[in-house]
Design a protein around this motif. Sequence first.
Motif, PDB file in Angstrom:
ATOM      1  N   GLU A   1      -5.021   5.417 -46.479  1.00 47.71           N
ATOM      2  CA  GLU A   1      -5.044   5.899 -45.555  1.00 47.71           C
ATOM      3  C   GLU A   1      -6.926   5.813 -44.693  1.00 47.71           C
ATOM      4  OE1 GLU A   1      -6.735  10.330 -45.292  1.00 47.71           O
ATOM      5  OE2 GLU A   1      -6.332   9.727 -46.878  1.00 47.71           O
TER       6      GLU A   1
ATOM      7  N   GLU B   1      -9.414  10.552 -36.367  1.00 48.46           N
ATOM      8  CA  GLU B   1      -9.231   9.235 -36.024  1.00 48.46           C
ATOM      9  C   GLU B   1      -9.709   8.789 -34.706  1.00 48.46           C
ATOM     10  OE1 GLU B   1      -4.690   9.723 -35.183  1.00 48.46           O
ATOM     11  OE2 GLU B   1      -4.598  10.114 -36.766  1.00 48.46           O
TER      12      GLU B   1
ATOM     13  N   ALA C   1      -6.414   1.896 -35.061  1.00 53.86           N
ATOM     14  CA  ALA C   1      -5.739   2.284 -35.724  1.00 53.86           C
ATOM     15  C   ALA C   1      -4.016   1.319 -35.424  1.00 53.86           C
ATOM     16  CB  ALA C   1      -4.759   3.888 -34.573  1.00 53.86           C
ATOM     17  N   ARG C   2      -4.005   0.380 -34.071  1.00 52.04           N
ATOM     18  CA  ARG C   2      -3.153  -0.569 -34.626  1.00 52.04           C
ATOM     19  C   ARG C   2      -3.525  -1.478 -35.364  1.00 52.04           C
ATOM     20  NH1 ARG C   2       2.207  -1.380 -33.970  1.00 52.04           N
ATOM     21  NH2 ARG C   2       2.859  -3.146 -33.077  1.00 52.04           N
TER      22      ARG C   2
ATOM     23  N   GLU D   1      -1.966  -0.023 -38.531  1.00 48.56           N
ATOM     24  CA  GLU D   1      -0.536  -0.124 -39.195  1.00 48.56           C
ATOM     25  C   GLU D   1       0.324  -1.204 -39.895  1.00 48.56           C
ATOM     26  OE1 GLU D   1       0.707   1.193 -35.189  1.00 48.56           O
ATOM     27  OE2 GLU D   1      -0.400   3.564 -35.904  1.00 48.56           O
TER      28      GLU D   1
ATOM     29  N   CYS E   1      -1.192  -2.649 -42.806  1.00 50.43           N
ATOM     30  CA  CYS E   1      -0.247  -1.382 -43.432  1.00 50.43           C
ATOM     31  C   CYS E   1       1.756  -1.785 -44.029  1.00 50.43           C
ATOM     32  CB  CYS E   1      -0.340  -0.055 -43.979  1.00 50.43           C
ATOM     33  SG  CYS E   1      -1.020   0.689 -43.674  1.00 50.43           S
ATOM     34  N   ARG E   2       1.910  -2.421 -43.016  1.00 45.59           N
ATOM     35  CA  ARG E   2       2.993  -3.358 -42.917  1.00 45.59           C
ATOM     36  C   ARG E   2       3.049  -4.543 -43.137  1.00 45.59           C
ATOM     37  NH1 ARG E   2       4.041  -1.707 -37.852  1.00 45.59           N
ATOM     38  NH2 ARG E   2       3.767  -4.253 -36.863  1.00 45.59           N
TER      39      ARG E   2
ATOM     40  N   ARG F   1       2.013   4.713 -45.332  1.00 48.84           N
ATOM     41  CA  ARG F   1       1.207   5.395 -45.517  1.00 48.84           C
ATOM     42  C   ARG F   1       1.114   6.905 -46.365  1.00 48.84           C
ATOM     43  NH1 ARG F   1       0.209   5.363 -40.016  1.00 48.84           N
ATOM     44  NH2 ARG F   1      -2.239   7.373 -40.744  1.00 48.84           N
TER      45      ARG F   1
END
Length: 368
Positions: free
Chosen positions: A270, A321, A331-332, A335, A338-339, A345
């Motif tokens: 997070e 955020e 934020a990108r 993401e 994390c991927r 998430r």
Amino acid sequence: MSLTGSLPLDLPPPDPRQRLRARGAAANPAGRFEPYARLVESDGWEIAEEEKLLRTELCVERPKSIITRNTSPDVPFDRSVNPYRGCEHGCIYCYARPTHGYLGLSAGLDFETKIIARPEAPELLARELSKKGYACAPIAIGTATDPYQPAEAAQGIVRGLLQVLSDFNHPVCLTTRGAGVMRDMDLLADMAARNLVHLGVSLTTLDEDLARKMEPRAPSPQTRLRMIRAAARAGVPVRVMAAPIIPGLTDHALEAILTEARRAGARAAEMIALRLPNEVAPLFADWLARHYPLRAEKVLGAIAAFRSGKLNDPRFGSRMEGEGTEAELLARRFEVSCRRLSLARYLPPLDVTRFAVPPRPGEQLELF
């Protein structure tokens, strides 16, 4: 225009009679509800006073209830329990600092030196969970101040709360950066086997020097990674919380934080952008000016770029955020990382179907 120049930075100067050791704030500004402020002024007599080390004070509060309800759309829970008010970790950015204003205390040094414990919290929790009509849903612990701050080592309140929740088969989401959580890993492991617990570990930076200045009494980044490893080995689902991410100061390390947490065993991640509500903004700006004077304007400018030109935006939907190009890029990055790291998430839902009020001593047990 200078952002620091536009802030209400009329913080009182440090008290020369106090010696600070490992504190986040340097001042003790009056709370926002107080009609008067106190300043230490020279009386003209040049007599040196003995400097005294500012120590932590622990007080006891005996509330009538312990479960706090909320309807915020920004958080995934509707109820929480906070065993302590104030936090000795002294994180300068802590969004909970202004809550000390409701006690007539300062969000500055008071917040990290005047700690209020609620030793009867486990008994209150058991009583509230036993009420007729109670509908089970995960309880969050650690949403305001850290449940595993130093006082917990002697008080053991969190251990008592977890035992109550375990006895009731009640799910809990626990958030901390305190190493004391490793003391309770046996209980957490037992609850995890019944899908009753999630653990969130806050990891703000991997820079040991920055952590000592920014979170002076919190465990080091390496200790927090050890906490994640210990929980993962015990089968406790762990979410790493890159929170808060501070634009211009810690945002460059986002990928490294997630990578190290994943190696340690975190399953989910997070990210929350820095929030500077009420008294926290001037306290944080003062801390920057003391520790990073050459970077202060840049950092404040980067924070403002996340908040439509302001240092704080309390609106639901954007306060966690931020908004704008910089917030979207961060934020990108989150993401993509994390991927790449196979970090979820969200952790899987906890089990609410096991909840049951345990029989009191001497009560007849059910046959079926």
